[in-house]
Design a protein around this motif. Structure first.
Motif, PDB file in Angstrom:
ATOM      1  N   UNK A 137     -10.869   0.511   3.456  1.00 52.76           N
ATOM      2  CA  UNK A 137      -9.742  -0.379   3.720  1.00 52.76           C
ATOM      3  C   UNK A 137      -8.524   0.175   2.981  1.00 52.76           C
ATOM      4  N   UNK A 138      -7.546   0.641   3.734  1.00 48.35           N
ATOM      5  CA  UNK A 138      -6.393   1.311   3.131  1.00 48.35           C
ATOM      6  C   UNK A 138      -5.664   0.390   2.153  1.00 48.35           C
ATOM      7  N   UNK A 139      -5.584  -0.878   2.477  1.00 45.08           N
ATOM      8  CA  UNK A 139      -4.828  -1.812   1.635  1.00 45.08           C
ATOM      9  C   UNK A 139      -5.536  -2.103   0.319  1.00 45.08           C
ATOM     10  N   UNK A 140      -6.860  -2.178   0.342  1.00 48.13           N
ATOM     11  CA  UNK A 140      -7.575  -2.670  -0.826  1.00 48.13           C
ATOM     12  C   UNK A 140      -8.434  -1.618  -1.526  1.00 48.13           C
ATOM     13  N   UNK A 141      -8.463  -0.412  -1.022  1.00 48.82           N
ATOM     14  CA  UNK A 141      -9.312   0.614  -1.636  1.00 48.82           C
ATOM     15  C   UNK A 141      -8.853   0.947  -3.061  1.00 48.82           C
ATOM     16  N   UNK A 142      -9.820   1.092  -3.966  1.00 51.82           N
ATOM     17  CA  UNK A 142      -9.569   1.573  -5.327  1.00 51.82           C
ATOM     18  C   UNK A 142     -10.589   2.659  -5.655  1.00 51.82           C
ATOM     19  N   UNK A 143     -10.195   3.675  -6.403  1.00 52.44           N
ATOM     20  CA  UNK A 143     -11.141   4.729  -6.792  1.00 52.44           C
ATOM     21  C   UNK A 143     -12.281   4.177  -7.631  1.00 52.44           C
TER      22      UNK A 143
ATOM     23  N   UNK B  34      -7.325   6.815   9.418  1.00 54.93           N
ATOM     24  CA  UNK B  34      -8.421   6.305   8.573  1.00 54.93           C
ATOM     25  C   UNK B  34      -8.493   7.015   7.229  1.00 54.93           C
ATOM     26  N   UNK B  35      -8.929   6.274   6.222  1.00 56.52           N
ATOM     27  CA  UNK B  35      -9.108   6.791   4.874  1.00 56.52           C
ATOM     28  C   UNK B  35     -10.598   6.939   4.602  1.00 56.52           C
ATOM     29  N   UNK B  36     -10.978   8.094   4.050  1.00 49.71           N
ATOM     30  CA  UNK B  36     -12.378   8.359   3.717  1.00 49.71           C
ATOM     31  C   UNK B  36     -12.479   8.697   2.235  1.00 49.71           C
TER      32      UNK B  36
ATOM     33  N   UNK C 248      -2.126   7.532   5.117  1.00 51.28           N
ATOM     34  CA  UNK C 248      -2.912   6.746   6.065  1.00 51.28           C
ATOM     35  C   UNK C 248      -2.155   5.506   6.530  1.00 51.28           C
ATOM     36  N   UNK C 249      -1.490   4.840   5.615  1.00 45.40           N
ATOM     37  CA  UNK C 249      -0.752   3.628   5.982  1.00 45.40           C
ATOM     38  C   UNK C 249       0.434   3.956   6.882  1.00 45.40           C
ATOM     39  N   UNK C 250       1.162   5.003   6.528  1.00 44.60           N
ATOM     40  CA  UNK C 250       2.358   5.343   7.300  1.00 44.60           C
ATOM     41  C   UNK C 250       2.028   5.813   8.711  1.00 44.60           C
ATOM     42  N   UNK C 251       0.910   6.515   8.874  1.00 41.93           N
ATOM     43  CA  UNK C 251       0.580   7.117  10.172  1.00 41.93           C
ATOM     44  C   UNK C 251      -0.599   6.436  10.856  1.00 41.93           C
ATOM     45  N   UNK C 252      -1.100   5.347  10.266  1.00 40.94           N
ATOM     46  CA  UNK C 252      -2.226   4.612  10.835  1.00 40.94           C
ATOM     47  C   UNK C 252      -3.441   5.517  11.031  1.00 40.94           C
TER      48      UNK C 252
END
Length: 245
Positions: A225-231, A106-108, A100-104
Motif C-alpha cells: 500500500x503506497x500510502x501506508x507502507x513503512x520499512x 505498484x510498490x514492491x 509510485x504515487x505520482x505515476x500510479x
C-alpha cells in the motif's frame, strides 16, 4: 526482414515482460538496478556514506536514460525493505513511494537479508548442501540476521541477535553454514576456525538481487500500500534530545 506481424508480436511479448526499477538504500551503499522480466538491463552503485538523499534521484534518471526508457514505462518500483539503516531505509522508501504515487505504479518490497543471501546462493555450487546466514552490523556485538536454506526458506526468522560463542550452535552441528555481510566478521572471531562455519568476505548489498526477488512478488501481485507502507526497521528507533550546554 521480419514481417510487420512478427514485429508486432515481438513488441507485444516485450510489453508483457515487467520493467522494474529497484532501490537498495539500507546501508552505506546506494544501489539501483533496472530489470526486464528478471533480466538485468543496467545498474548503478555509489559507496559514499550519507549520499543517498542527494544522489538517488540523479542516479535513477541517468540509469533510465542510459537504458533508453523512462519512469512512465516502468511497471513497478521495488525497494529493499529492511532491516538496515533507519535513515537509508526511509530515503529509499520515500523515493519509491513518490515515484509510485505520482505515476500510479505498484510498490514492491523485499527483505534486505533475503536479497543479500540470494547473491551468495546464486554463486554457490550445490547450495542445497548449506545453510546461509546474512548478517548486518547493528553495532557492538549485535547483528540483524536470519538463517536460510537454498530456497530462501527461513530456518531461523529475522531477528536482532547478540553474538556469542554458541550462536547457531545447534545448526552448526548438523550442517555447514555460510556467513556473510558486514556483521559476519564479528562472528568469525568467535568461531575459532570451526570447520562447519564458512565465511565469505566482500559481499555487499545491491539492488540487483532486489530486482530478481521483486519479479516473484510482481507476478504474485504482492504489492504494498503506497500510502501506508513503512520499512521493516526491526527495532524501535530511539531519538535523544541534545544535552543543553
Amino acid at each position: 526482414m521480419p514481417s510487420q506481424v512478427a514485429v508486432l508480436l515481438l513488441q507485444l511479448s516485450i510489453n508483457k515482460m515487467p520493467l522494474l526499477l529497484s532501490l537498495e538504500t539500507s546501508s552505506n551503499v546506494c544501489s539501483i538496478a533496472l530489470h526486464r522480466n528478471g533480466q538485468l538491463l543496467g545498474a548503478s552503485e555509489l559507496q559514499i556514506e550519507k549520499s543517498h538523499s542527494s544522489h538517488i534521484t540523479v542516479m535513477v534518471s541517468q540509469l533510465l536514460e542510459n537504458c533508453g526508457t523512462t519512469l512512465q514505462e516502468l511497471d513497478g518500483v521495488a525497494i529493499s525493505g529492511g532491516p538496515g539503516s533507519y535513515t537509508g531505509l526511509r530515503i529509499g522508501s520515500a523515493t519509491a513511494k513518490g515515484i509510485c504515487y505520482a505515476l500510479d505504479k505498484p510498490l514492491l518490497a523485499v527483505s534486505t537479508l533475503h536479497s543479500l543471501a540470494l547473491q551468495v546462493i546464486n554463486t554457490t555450487p550445490n547450495p542445497e548442501q548449506y545453510l546461509f546466514c546474512p548478517m548486518l552490523d547493528a553495532r557492538r556485538m549485535e547483528v540483524y540476521t536470519c538463517l536460510l536454506d537454498h530456497q530462501l526458506n527461513e530456518v531461523e526468522p529475522i531477528a536482532p541477535v547478540v553474538l556469542a560463542d554458541d550462536t547457531f550452535a545447534e545448526h552448526l552441528l548438523n550442517k555447514q553454514v555460510i556467513f556473510f555481510g558486514n556483521g559476519a566478521a564479528k562472528f568469525k572471531d568467535l568461531q575459532h576456525n570451526n570447520p562447519q562455519a564458512l565465511f565469505i568476505d566482500d559481499i555487499s548489498l545491491s539492488a540487483k538481487p532486489v530486482g530478481e526477488l521483486a519479479l516473484i512478488k510482481y507476478n504474485d501481485q504482492a504489492f504494498e500500500d503506497v500510502a501506508y507502507y513503512e520499512p521493516f526497521y526491526l527495532k524501535d528507533v530511539y531519538i535523544t534530545e541534545r544535552k543543553k550546554a
